[in-house]
Motif scaffolding. Structure first.
Motif, PDB file in Angstrom:
ATOM      1  N   UNK A  76      38.456  41.735  27.035  1.00 45.11           N
ATOM      2  CA  UNK A  76      38.216  42.259  28.375  1.00 45.11           C
ATOM      3  C   UNK A  76      39.238  41.627  29.308  1.00 45.11           C
ATOM      4  N   UNK A  77      39.836  42.427  30.167  1.00 44.57           N
ATOM      5  CA  UNK A  77      40.848  41.928  31.099  1.00 44.57           C
ATOM      6  C   UNK A  77      40.472  42.338  32.513  1.00 44.57           C
ATOM      7  N   UNK A  78      40.599  41.407  33.458  1.00 42.94           N
ATOM      8  CA  UNK A  78      40.329  41.679  34.859  1.00 42.94           C
ATOM      9  C   UNK A  78      41.424  41.043  35.710  1.00 42.94           C
ATOM     10  N   UNK A  79      41.563  41.550  36.916  1.00 40.42           N
ATOM     11  CA  UNK A  79      42.492  40.972  37.885  1.00 40.42           C
ATOM     12  C   UNK A  79      41.777  39.872  38.653  1.00 40.42           C
ATOM     13  N   UNK A  80      42.352  38.686  38.666  1.00 40.95           N
ATOM     14  CA  UNK A  80      41.745  37.533  39.325  1.00 40.95           C
ATOM     15  C   UNK A  80      42.618  37.080  40.497  1.00 40.95           C
ATOM     16  N   UNK A  81      41.995  36.396  41.431  1.00 41.45           N
ATOM     17  CA  UNK A  81      42.690  35.925  42.639  1.00 41.45           C
ATOM     18  C   UNK A  81      42.359  34.444  42.815  1.00 41.45           C
ATOM     19  N   UNK A  82      43.182  33.543  42.245  1.00 44.37           N
ATOM     20  CA  UNK A  82      42.845  32.113  42.241  1.00 44.37           C
ATOM     21  C   UNK A  82      42.787  31.484  43.621  1.00 44.37           C
ATOM     22  N   UNK A 130      38.748  40.573  41.322  1.00 42.68           N
ATOM     23  CA  UNK A 130      37.523  39.801  41.144  1.00 42.68           C
ATOM     24  C   UNK A 130      37.692  38.413  41.745  1.00 42.68           C
ATOM     25  N   UNK A 131      36.779  38.056  42.650  1.00 42.33           N
ATOM     26  CA  UNK A 131      36.810  36.754  43.314  1.00 42.33           C
ATOM     27  C   UNK A 131      35.381  36.240  43.454  1.00 42.33           C
ATOM     28  N   UNK A 132      35.204  34.919  43.559  1.00 41.04           N
ATOM     29  CA  UNK A 132      33.862  34.372  43.822  1.00 41.04           C
ATOM     30  C   UNK A 132      33.407  34.709  45.233  1.00 41.04           C
ATOM     31  N   UNK A 133      32.174  35.146  45.361  1.00 41.69           N
ATOM     32  CA  UNK A 133      31.641  35.540  46.655  1.00 41.69           C
ATOM     33  C   UNK A 133      31.709  34.408  47.673  1.00 41.69           C
ATOM     34  N   UNK A 134      31.407  33.183  47.239  1.00 36.85           N
ATOM     35  CA  UNK A 134      31.340  32.098  48.213  1.00 36.85           C
ATOM     36  C   UNK A 134      32.710  31.552  48.585  1.00 36.85           C
ATOM     37  N   UNK A 135      33.781  32.191  48.112  1.00 40.02           N
ATOM     38  CA  UNK A 135      35.127  31.833  48.551  1.00 40.02           C
ATOM     39  C   UNK A 135      35.623  32.692  49.692  1.00 40.02           C
ATOM     40  N   UNK A 136      34.803  33.687  50.100  1.00 40.92           N
ATOM     41  CA  UNK A 136      35.165  34.576  51.194  1.00 40.92           C
ATOM     42  C   UNK A 136      34.449  34.161  52.463  1.00 40.92           C
ATOM     43  N   UNK A 137      34.798  34.823  53.554  1.00 36.90           N
ATOM     44  CA  UNK A 137      34.081  34.586  54.808  1.00 36.90           C
ATOM     45  C   UNK A 137      32.617  34.967  54.628  1.00 36.90           C
TER      46      UNK A 137
END
Length: 252
Positions: A166-172, A235-242
């Motif tokens: 499985x491959x996804x686009x990530x945003x470190x 795909x990013x962690x929710x708690x890394x956003x505003x």
């Protein structure tokens, strides 16, 4: 067993550049994801040109761990895996969009998911406007060499002999602002070599996003049906956003 591979993508000719391809491989440990083998940094151009399918994936995993256990692989890739639909329509000579007044609202240069992230305090680079077109084509080349199929918005899969990639686009960058991911990163510190270069550090966060995608998908943002499937998803962690990004995921 599932292996979690993080890939911070370098340009096609990054052999001598400051930024290179970096790979980090994780597996499940008793106290969370743990490092498997060692981080790798260099240029994947030769492998991506010479190999296909499972052989290509095995070679990439083998750069980190020469004798890895057999299992499914989830890959978090730090580069755009789709381009704005308005830009593709422009090249094809079809529909022209309405142009927004703000640069980040430009549908030629930013996908809807990227504009959605910008509204929540994180602005990814654009493959059209910024200098990551080379990296983007490299990530897309990898998907085609497998060949992987987009089974849902932003998720590519392929199977060989009962094993699935499985491959996804990530945003470190977002993961670095995530309390939950910082906690997971802390658990890995004892395993990581020091000092760790920036490319490999980003690859760690990509691998952690791949791990969350498999083990705790509720921690990551997911596209609503209103997002165009042909533009993929970041795909990013929710708690890394505003704060306002932790609720409604509609692209209003």
């Amino acid at each position: 067993m599932t292996l979690y591979l993080g890939w911070d993508v370098g340009g096609w000719h990054c052999d001598r550049g400051a930024s290179r391809d970096a790979l980090v491989l994780l597996t499940d440990g008793d106290d969370g994801p743990r490092l498997l083998g060692v981080p790798w940094r260099g240029n994947l151009r030769t492998l991506l040109s010479a190999l296909r399918g499972r052989e290509l994936v095995d070679a990439m995993v083998g750069l980190c761990a020469p004798n890895p256990p057999l299992g499914d692989v989830a890959v978090g890739i730090d580069t755009p895996l789709a381009w704005p639909s308005a830009f593709r329509n422009l090249v094809a000579g079809t529909d022209l969009p309405e142009m927004g007044g703000d640069g980040r609202d430009n549908p030629y240069t930013y996908r809807l998911c990227e504009r959605w992230l910008a509204e929540r305090g994180r602005t990814p680079l654009s493959p059209v406007k910024d200098m990551i077109g080379s990296q983007s084509t490299k990530g897309l080349h990898f998907l085609r060499r497998l060949p992987a199929r987009e089974t849902s918005t932003g998720v590519w899969r392929v199977s060989w002999d009962g094993l699935t990639l499985s491959a996804i686009e990530a945003y470190p960058s977002v993961a670095r602002h995530s309390p939950s991911f910082l906690g997971r990163h802390a658990a890995l510190v004892a395993d990581l070599p020091r000092p760790l270069d920036d490319d490999s550090r980003d690859a760690v966060h990509c691998a952690l996003i791949a791990h969350a995608f498999c083990r705790a998908p509720e921690e990551l943002t997911a596209p609503s049906p209103d997002f165009p499937p042909d533009e993929g998803w970041v795909f990013v962690p929710r708690d890394g956003l505003a704060d306002d990004a932790n609720g409604d995921l509609d692209p209003a």
